[in-house]
Structure formats: structure tokens, C-alpha cells
Design a protein around this motif. Structure first.
Motif, PDB file in Angstrom:
ATOM      1  N   CYS A  14       0.808  -1.223   0.000  1.00 48.77           N
ATOM      2  CA  CYS A  14       0.000   0.000   0.000  1.00 48.77           C
ATOM      3  C   CYS A  14       0.845   1.280   0.000  1.00 48.77           C
ATOM      4  CB  CYS A  14      -0.967  -0.006   1.181  1.00 48.77           C
ATOM      5  SG  CYS A  14      -0.252   0.541   2.726  1.00 48.77           S
ATOM      6  N   GLY A  17       4.042   2.805   2.303  1.00 49.79           N
ATOM      7  CA  GLY A  17       5.444   2.730   1.872  1.00 49.79           C
ATOM      8  C   GLY A  17       6.401   2.370   2.989  1.00 49.79           C
ATOM      9  N   LYS A  48       0.135  -7.981   5.958  1.00 53.92           N
ATOM     10  CA  LYS A  48       0.584  -8.248   4.576  1.00 53.92           C
ATOM     11  C   LYS A  48       2.105  -8.093   4.471  1.00 53.92           C
ATOM     12  CE  LYS A  48      -2.315  -5.185   2.757  1.00 53.92           C
ATOM     13  NZ  LYS A  48      -3.326  -4.877   3.771  1.00 53.92           N
ATOM     14  N   PRO A 175      -2.724  -0.135   7.494  1.00 58.00           N
ATOM     15  CA  PRO A 175      -2.704  -0.525   8.912  1.00 58.00           C
ATOM     16  C   PRO A 175      -1.568   0.098   9.721  1.00 58.00           C
ATOM     17  CG  PRO A 175      -2.924  -2.456   7.495  1.00 58.00           C
ATOM     18  CD  PRO A 175      -2.604  -1.300   6.604  1.00 58.00           C
ATOM     19  N   VAL A 176      -0.406   0.244   9.144  1.00 54.95           N
ATOM     20  CA  VAL A 176       0.708   0.764   9.944  1.00 54.95           C
ATOM     21  C   VAL A 176       0.474   2.232  10.313  1.00 54.95           C
ATOM     22  CG1 VAL A 176       3.144   1.429   9.798  1.00 54.95           C
ATOM     23  CG2 VAL A 176       2.448  -0.896   9.224  1.00 54.95           C
TER      24      VAL A 176
HETATM   25 FE1  SF4 Z   1       3.088  -2.758   3.430  1.00 57.49          FE
HETATM   26 FE2  SF4 Z   1       1.321  -2.908   5.402  1.00 57.49          FE
HETATM   27 FE3  SF4 Z   1       3.159  -0.972   5.375  1.00 57.49          FE
HETATM   28 FE4  SF4 Z   1       1.147  -0.937   3.654  1.00 57.49          FE
HETATM   29  S1  SF4 Z   1       0.994  -0.746   5.888  1.00 57.49           S
HETATM   30  S2  SF4 Z   1       3.302  -0.535   3.165  1.00 57.49           S
HETATM   31  S3  SF4 Z   1       0.877  -3.110   3.214  1.00 57.49           S
HETATM   32  S4  SF4 Z   1       3.551  -3.164   5.584  1.00 57.49           S
END
Ligand code: SF4
Length: 887
Positions: A14, A17, A48, A175-176
Motif C-alpha cells: 500500500c 510505503g 501483509k 494498517p501501519v
Molecule cells: Fe506494506 Fe502494510 Fe506498510 Fe502498507 S501498511 S506498506 S501493506 S507493511
């Protein structure tokens, strides 16, 4: 994680990054961890990202070029591309060819593709799947700021006192960043408002949820705009010094009494007023918007309605405030930088600007620079269908499954004279339609840069040897360009291309254009290799980059003032009717990415949600006599799909939700984008993927099935099927309208073996229900299970999944055939925490046993203690348990 074999790279999913550390282990496997030094994630990864190492297998990889289905060498394949393009252009002109790229391409690939098409082929018929992602934000930025600039940065989310999330299931899709936001909320009490028709996991974590009618965002923010003016929340000094167009914008808003806004948005007037007051009072406000805003026939107006409110309050370019477009894709921003959209030139320059065209033309020494904008994604594939475009090169994307009217796109490609597909796999619906297939490098093999949603350029580095004959996309485009006789494509590395891209951004710029990374044009190869994440602009005089833009109140419009934009309310393009009375919303789930070509390889990620579903409100379900776990047929004027029914009051009455991930090879009957019309925003060309009139009906299955097998089952003739990986093989959910003629033969075929001895195939018929159960036990090992019933199959699925490939004693056979876990090995239930494999039953069990908070669940089960992506779902389970306790 540290050491010489550790590579710093970037997650390929996503737009957050995240920085990733990838370590080659001695046994050849790869370990993955979050990069603690990357400013996007500071070591965190979501489910993910954490499972990236599980997606690196070469299974189903395309390793050799193919011409007409036959393997060939690169020279033959690329000569065929060059000859095909040259012949078609000679006969029909440059606009008869097109290239369709992807937000998964690296910036260097994108740069060369754009230069090849716009500079040398002489057509702007190059567009990208980013058109589906954030084109409305681009158009909105340009109208307001005169440039496609995201003003703020991630830190602003942590420095805000109010964060408004509009059309974004942040908890699942970014999510992060959501975890960063929740941590800030914990620390400083940030208030969180979610604007979304659905009560998503994000909405459940919010202080206030505004469940607006789909498509009514403009009415909501026009109402806010008027409220701010009426209630003295306007920053008059800022407006007068740095903006223009207020009167026109206000005239378009008109007279909007609260009951009228409430009626248009479907939100209770009291709650509306609370939100408006909160926004008016809290200076440090960030408004984040994503696909719920962008994927609309009024997407650009939605973006400007939001920006208008920030300009009016002067909340832009300062700490903890600003409008913030968060992109879905890993490199949507990088694509914009190089002009990957059909209406852009490179380096944020404009095709329709003569000065810009002259600048780019001289810089590239391009003989035939495109003179006008090309066709945007939806129109581009319509032109393919109508025979106007006769050759199309598709890179790293699957338009035959992901574009609106996906079925028509597939038909168009079938009829197209020359279809070239560059991808890592030949199994996608689009790849299956290619005349020429080119094996591309995947994550871990390719080398270049990406830009995330806060304008941060990061390196994506290779740490794996490229398999087979796979090559970088920039290499294949450059070769074709050379075969066609074009100069300026003699690149030998991604670094070469990046330097040219950076130099173009600074060429005759002198502060007139927002995108300037001139300082990076000086990087030598080792400097490029060592490049640390940096936020553009990075002009020669400021090599450390900029956190925020527009802090000085100067914009890239002619007057250097930001523009208020009139945003009259418009209805979605297609209205519901008596025949199609429900609104379909499409979107993402937590643990899958796009059409699952990578995430679908991970058993862990596939355990969260393993089949396509539709979410429907209990009232609508009752009206159609639909019950949980039924299969429903969702039908629009364009087609129909089948999906499992989830009845939930998280969905508004009159609205349903279907995820966009399931397509061949994971399911053939659930492609949500088959249903969606090609209605687009008139400015951005972004399709309306969130508002499709549909009807639903119960799919009348003669039988339902649940299958576990070691080998991949072939389910093609069955009406409803969806397969997903398990650790030991595959699981499948099935339903069909006719009983098989010979059940025994049918079951043997499902298990993929007709050489089964009688005593290896155990069977059981439940007299009471008529359901059939089969277990394939070979050499004492459980190889497969199939359950078939006139009703949706009830079984301890996760427990059964874990039994495959395990020895099975005589005492356990009945339990397996009955599908019932025992007290000694309880069924964990559907997996909620992917990191630790913790299921819903385990969490509910601990909650009943007194663990009342997410942290308490974490203490007992570890669930939610790693990436945190599941914490919102744990809250939901805890609430359900509390309701049950109370009952
Ligand atoms: Fe990858 Fe998840 Fe970070 Fe998006 S939030 S860049 S999917 S690790």
C-alpha cells in the motif's frame, strides 16, 4: 535484524510505503522485518508486509517470454513487439497504440514507459491502474494548488488533535499508519471522526462515526464550509493573503440548512452539528481521504470540498493540520511524478502547456512529443474494444479483472490485434489474453525507487537473484525503443534512469514547478544505492527535502494563491431503481492485495477471510430470505457474481459491500468489477467503483461443499467456488445447483486422484441431515477432506485445515468425518491474528474467561501484539462477548 545479508527495501503493497529489512538465510529462505529506521513505519509492518517472505515462491511464475503461447527468447519477443508497434503505427498512426501501466511499477520503469510513449511513439495513450486509485486527488490538488502536491506528512497525524477520515478503512487498508494514529490518540487524546457509509473496523475505533449515504461527501463538506463561515471559524487573514475564489465557492454551496444536509447525507442533525463544531474548534485538524472519496463520479469535487474547508481555516502547510490524500498503491505517487497518467507530461509538467511541452521535448530530444492528452483508463479500453487502439502493452496489472465492466475489457482484449503483457505470472485473466508475454521481475528482484503518500522517495532494492529470464520492465521498454530506432534509451541501470528523471525535474524549473528533485541528479551509482528515504521537493539547494509544502502560503497557481473551487452537489451517475434497489460498494479486505497474485500465495493471509462475501444489513437480508452463510447472486445491468452472505448491521440498509480481490485463479464467479459501470469523474476520469445499483437473490444450491486437499483442485465447472492456500495444500468452498451424477467419481476427481484404493477413501453419511463426508487417508496421513450438504457446511474448518498432512489414527477418523474438533484440540475458528495464527474462538474463549481488553487478550494469546492489524477486530469480538454475557 542486521548483518551483511540484510537488505533495506520497501514494502510493495500500500501507499504507506513501509521500510522493510529482508535477510537471506543460509537455507535460502528469506526473513522479513520492519525497518526501524524508515520514517514511514519505524519498524512496524502490517499482516501483509509481515508475510512478504511467504509470497516469494516461483510457483506460477512466468520465467520465459512467450510468443503466441510458445516459449521464446527475449530478442524474438521484443522484436515482435517493436515490429507490431511499428507496423500498426505506420498503418493507423501513433494513437492506435497504447500502454497501460501500474502503481506497482517502480518509478524508473514508469519514467521509461512514459518517455517511450509520449516522447517517441508520439501518443499520450499511456495510462495506469492508478487512475482507479487517486486520479481524483490529483485533479483536486491541481485545481486548488496549481500542482499535484500532497501538503502534509505522516507526522501531522501524530501532531493533530482531530483526525477526520473520509472514505477510508484506514485500519485495514493502511494498517501501519492507523497504528501510528492510534498510538498518538492514546498519547495526546486525538479525536477521531470517521465518515463512511459502513461501520468499518476504522469506524469502530473512532470517537464519532458519520454513516453518510454513499456519494454524499460533497454535501457534508459543503455544509461544513458554510458552518465554518457562519460561526467565525474562517481565518480571514489567511484567506485574504493566500487564496482566491471564496465568493464563487460559497455561491455554489448555496443555502444549506442543517435539516437539508441531514437529509442529503443521512446523518442525524445533532451529530452533524457536533462534527461541525469539533472541526470549527480544533485547529490542529487533518482530513485524510482515500478511495471512498476518489472512486466516484464526483471524486474531484469531493476532494475540493474537503480542501476548501482547510483553506478557509488556514489549516494547511502547518504542523498537525491539512488535507491528506492517502494512496492505495505503493507507487501511485511515483507514477504521477513521471507523468504516468494520460493527461500529464513528465516531472509534473502539463501536456497542454506549450512551455512545458517545449521543455520536455528539448530535454529528451524527442522528435514527436505527444501534442494532446491521451485516453484515460476506461476510455482507453473502450477504444481497444472499438478497434481504434490496435495494440496495447499492459504492465504489472490485471485490467480484465480490475477495471469497471471487466467483462467488456476482456472481450476488447480478445479482439485486439496485439496484446502484450509484462507480468510475473501468466495466470491472471489479462495474461491469458496476451499474444506476447514478457517475464517481469518481482519484489525482491527488481531495483529502483518508489514514492509513498507523504512524498517520500525510498529505494526498493533487489536481494534475490532474478529467476529464469525475468527482466526489469525499463529494460524491455528500452530494448523495444532501440529496435524501433529511438535514441536516448541506452540505459544500463535503474540509477541511470533515476538521474535523468531527477535532472528533468530540475530542468528550467527555478521554483516554478512543485516537483523538483534536482539534488538527487548528482547521485553516482553508489549514492543511488545508498539513498535514504527523502521527501520531495529536494531541489539542488535543499538536499534534505521538505516535510510540508505551502508553509509560506505560496502555491503553484498563476497568482500564487490557492483556489477555492465551487463544488455543487451532484448525485452519483447511476441511481437505484425498482429493478436494482441496492447500492453496491466495492473495496478491500485486511489481508489481501489487489487480485491476490502475491498475497494469495500466503496460507497465513488466506486464513483471515478465505472466500468472497457480501455484507448486507439484516433488514435487506430478511427481505430476500437470505441467511448467514447462504450464497447470494448479486446482479447489476452488466452482469452477476456469487458471494457468501455475511449479515451485519455494520452495513447500512439499502447498501451492500463486496470485496474486489476475488478473480481467477482464486474464484471465477465473484469478480465484483464485472458489475460496475464505466461511469467516471468528468475531470479525473476515475471510475465510480463505490456506487453501483444492484439487486440480490438467493442462489438456490442443490448442495454446498467444503474441500481440503493437498493438490490444487480443478473446480471450473462448478457454479460457486473459491480456493485458498493452506499450509499443507488448498481449501475450497463450493456450491452447485445440480447433484453430481456419480458422487464417488466426483469426489475422486476433486481430490485429483482416480487411483484411490477403496480403503483409502473413508466416507460417512449423516442419516439425519443427508450430508456426506469423505476423508482421503493414505499411508496413515490425512490427504483430503470433502464435506457435502444440502445446507451450508458446518464444520470446525480451521481445526480441519490443521489436520491435513498429519497422521490420523483410527480414533480420530470419526471426529474428522464429523468435522468436529475435540476438547483436547479445540477449533481456533477463523483466523483473526495472522501473525500468531489466533482464531476468533480462542479470543472469544479468553474474553469469556475475563480478558476484557485488547491488551489482556495480547497478554494471554499474543494476538494483536505484533503488527496490530487485528486489534480493531479483537475489539469487535470483545464487544460481541460482552453483549452475549449481558444477554
Ligand atoms: Fe506494506 Fe502494510 Fe506498510 Fe502498507 S501498511 S506498506 S501493506 S507493511
Amino acid at each position: 535484524m542486521a548483518g551483511p545479508d540484510v537488505t533495506r527495501t520497501t514494502c510493495p503493497y500500500c501507499g504507506v510505503g513501509c521500510g522493510v529489512l529482508a535477510a537471506r538465510q543460509e537455507d535460502g529462505t528469506v526473513g522479513v522485518a520492519g525497518d526501524p529506521d524508515h520514517p514511514a513505519n519505524f519498524g512496524r509492518l502490517c499482516s501483509k508486509g509481515s508475510a512478504l517472505a511467504e509470497t516469494l515462491s516461483l510457483e506460477e511464475r512466468l520465467l520465459t517470454p512467450r510468443l503466441g503461447g510458445t516459449e521464446t527468447d527475449w530478442q524474438t519477443a521484443l522484436s515482435a513487439v517493436a515490429d507490431g508497434f511499428s507496423r500498426i503505427i505506420a498503418e493507423h498512426g501513433p494513437d492506435s497504440v497504447a500502454l497501460y501501466g501500474s502503481g506497482q511499477l517502480l518509478t524508473e520503469d514508469y519514467y521509461v514507459a512514459n518517455k517511450f510513449m509520449k516522447g517517441f511513439i508520439g501518443t499520450a495513450n499511456i495510462d495506469t491502474n492508478s487512475r482507479l486509485c487517486m486520479a481524483s486527488s490529483v485533479a483536486g490538488h491541481k485545481r486548488a494548488f496549481g500542482s499535484d502536491s500532497v501538503p502534509g506528512c505522516y507526522e501531522d497525524l501524530e501532531q493533530a488533535d482531530l483526525v477526520v477520515l473520509v472514505g477510508s478503512n484506514f485500519a485495514w487498508c493502511h494498517p501501519v499508519l492507523f497504528q501510528r494514529l492510534l498510538a498518538a490518540k492514546e498519547k495526546r487524546g486525538t479525536r477521531l471522526v470517521v465518515v463512511d457509509p459502513r461501520r468499518t473496523a476504522t469506524a469502530e475505533a473512532a470517537d464519532m462515526h458519520l454513516p453518510i449515504h454513499p456519494g454524499s461527501d460533497v454535501a457534508l463538506f459543503n455544509g461544513l464550509f458554510a458552518f465554518l463561515l457562519e460561526n467565525d471559524a474562517c481565518d480571514e487573514a489567511y484567506v485574504s493573503a493566500h487564496t482566491e475564489g471564496l465568493a464563487e465557492a460559497l455561491a455554489a454551496v448555496g443555502d444549506l440548512p442543517m435539516p437539508e444536509i441531514a437529509q442529503q447525507t443521512g446523518v442525524d442533525p445533532l451529530r452533524l452539528r457536533q462534527f461541525y463544531r469539533l472541526f470549527a474548534e480544533v485547529e490542529r485538524t487533518v482530513t485524510i481521504y482515500s478511495q471512498g472519496v476518489n472512486q466516484s463520479s464526483a471524486g474531484t469535487d469531493k476532494v475540493n470540498a474537503i480542501i476548501n474547508c482547510h483553506l478557509l481555516t488556514g489549516r494547511i502547510g502547518r504542523e498537525g493540520m491539512g488535507p491528506f490524500s492517502i494512496t492505495g498503491q505503493p507507487n501511485a505517487m511515483g507514477g504521477r511524478e513521471v507523468g504516468g497518467l494520460a493527461n500529464q507530461l513528465a516531472a509534473h509538467m502539463e501536456i497542454e502547456n506549450d512551455t512545458h511541452r517545449d521543455t520536455v521535448s528539448r530535454f529528451w530530444d524527442a522528435p514527436a512529443l505527444a501534442a494532446r492528452p491521451g485516453l484515460k483508463a476506461v476510455d482507453l479500453f473502450r477504444a481497444v474494444g472499438e478497434g481504434e487502439i490496435k495494440a496495447v502493452w499492459i504492465m504489472a496489472t490485471n485490467p480484465a479483472a480490475s477495471l469497471p465492466e471487466a467483462g467488456k475489457v476482456a472481450d476488447a482484449l480478445r479482439r485486439c490485434e496485439l496484446v502484450i503483457v509484462s507480468d510475473v505470472t501468466a495466470t491472471t485473466r489479462t495474461a491469458a489474453l496476451a499474444d506476447i508475454l514478457l517475464p517481469a521481475r518481482g519484489w525482491g528482484e527488481k531495483d529502483g525507487t518508489v514514492t509513498n503518500s507523504e512524498r517520500r522517495i525510498s529505494r526498493q532494492r533487489a536481494f534475490l537473484k532474478a529467476p529464469g529470464a525475468a527482466k526489469p520492465d525499463w529494460w524491455s521498454i528500452s530494448r523495444v525503443a532501440q529496435y524501433m530506432g529511438f535514441a536516448g534509451f541506452d540505459y544500463t541501470s535503474a540509477a541511470d534512469i533515476f538521474r535523468e528523471h531527477a535532472a528533468l525535474s530540475a530542468f528550467e524549473n527555478d521554483g516554478t514547478r512543485d516537483f523538483d528533485i534536482g539534488a538527487l541528479a548528482r547521485l553516482d551509482d553508489s549514492g543511488y544505492d545508498a539513498l535514504t528515504p527523502v521527501q520531495w521537493p529536494v531541489p539542488a539547494e535543499n538536499p534534505v527535502g521538505e516535510k510540508r509544502m505551502f508553509s509560506n502560503g505560496r502555491f503553484f497557481t498563476e497568482s500564487a494563491r490557492a483556489q477555492f473551487v465551487p463544488t455543487p452537489v451532484r448525485d452519483p451517475a447511476s441511481a437505484i431503481s425498482a429493478s436494482f434497489p441496492l447500492v453496491l460498494n466495492t473495496g478491500r479486505i485486511r489481508d489481501q492485495w489487489h487480485t491476490m497474485t502475491r498475497t494469495g500465495k500466503s496460507a497465513r493471509l488466506s486464513a483471515h477471510i478465505s472466500e468472497p462475501f457480501l455484507e448486507i444489513h439484516p433488514d435487506d437480508a430478511q427481505a430476500e430470505k437470505l441467511f448467514p452463510a447462504d450464497i447470494a447472486c448479486v446482479e447489476s445491468v452488466r452482469g452477476k457474481v456469487l458471494a457468501r452472505v455475511h449479515v451485519t448491521d455494520r452495513q447500512k440498509p439499502g447498501n451492500i459491500f463486496v470485496p474486489m480481490h476475488w478473480t481467477a485463479p482464486f474464484s471465477d464467479c465473484a469478480e465484483a468489477d464485472r458489475l460496475v459501470a464505466g461511469n467516471v469523474d468528468p475531470l479525473s476520469g476515475q471510475p465510480e467503483l463505490k456506487h453501483t445499483p444492484v439487486r440480490i437473490s438467493k442462489y438456490k444450491a442443490a448442495w454446498y461443499g467444503f474441500l481440503l486437499s493437498r493438490g490444487k483442485p480443478d473446480l471450473a465447472p462448478i457454479d460457486y467456488w473459491a480456493i485458498a492456500r493452506t499450509t499443507a495444500g488448498w481449501r475450497a468452498e463450493i456450491a452447485h445447483k445440480e447433484m453430481p451424477e456419480a458422487t464417488d467419481t466426483f469426489v475422486r476427481n476433486l481430490f485429483g486422484c482416480d487411483d484411490v484404493d477403496e480403503d483409502e477413501l473413508l466416507s460417512y453419511r449423516d442419516i439425519a441431515t443427508g450430508s456426506l463426508r469423505f476423508a482421503l487417508v493414505r499411508n496413515g496421513i490425512l490427504d483430503g477432506i470433502f464435506m457435502m450438504s444440502g445446507e451450508p457446511v458446518a464444520a470446525a474448518r480451521t481445526w480441519l485445515v490443521d489436520r491435513i498432512g498429519q497422521p490420523v489414527g483410527a480414533d480420530a477418523r470419526f471426529r474428522i468425518l464429523a468435522g468436529q474438533a475435540g476438547a483436547d484440540q479445540p477449533d481456533p475458528g477463523a483466523i483473526v491474528c495472522s501473525c500468531f495464527g489466533i482464531g476468533v474462538n480462542q479470543i472469544a474463549g479468553e474474553a469469556f474467561d475475563g480478558a476484557c481488553t485488547v491488551d489482556a487478550i495480547g497478554d494471554r494469546l499474543n494476538a494483536g501484539t505484533n503488527c496490530g492489524s487485528c486489534r480493531a477486530e479483537i475489539v469487535r469480538i470483545l464487544e460481541n462477548v460482552n453483549v452475549k454475557k449481558a444477554v
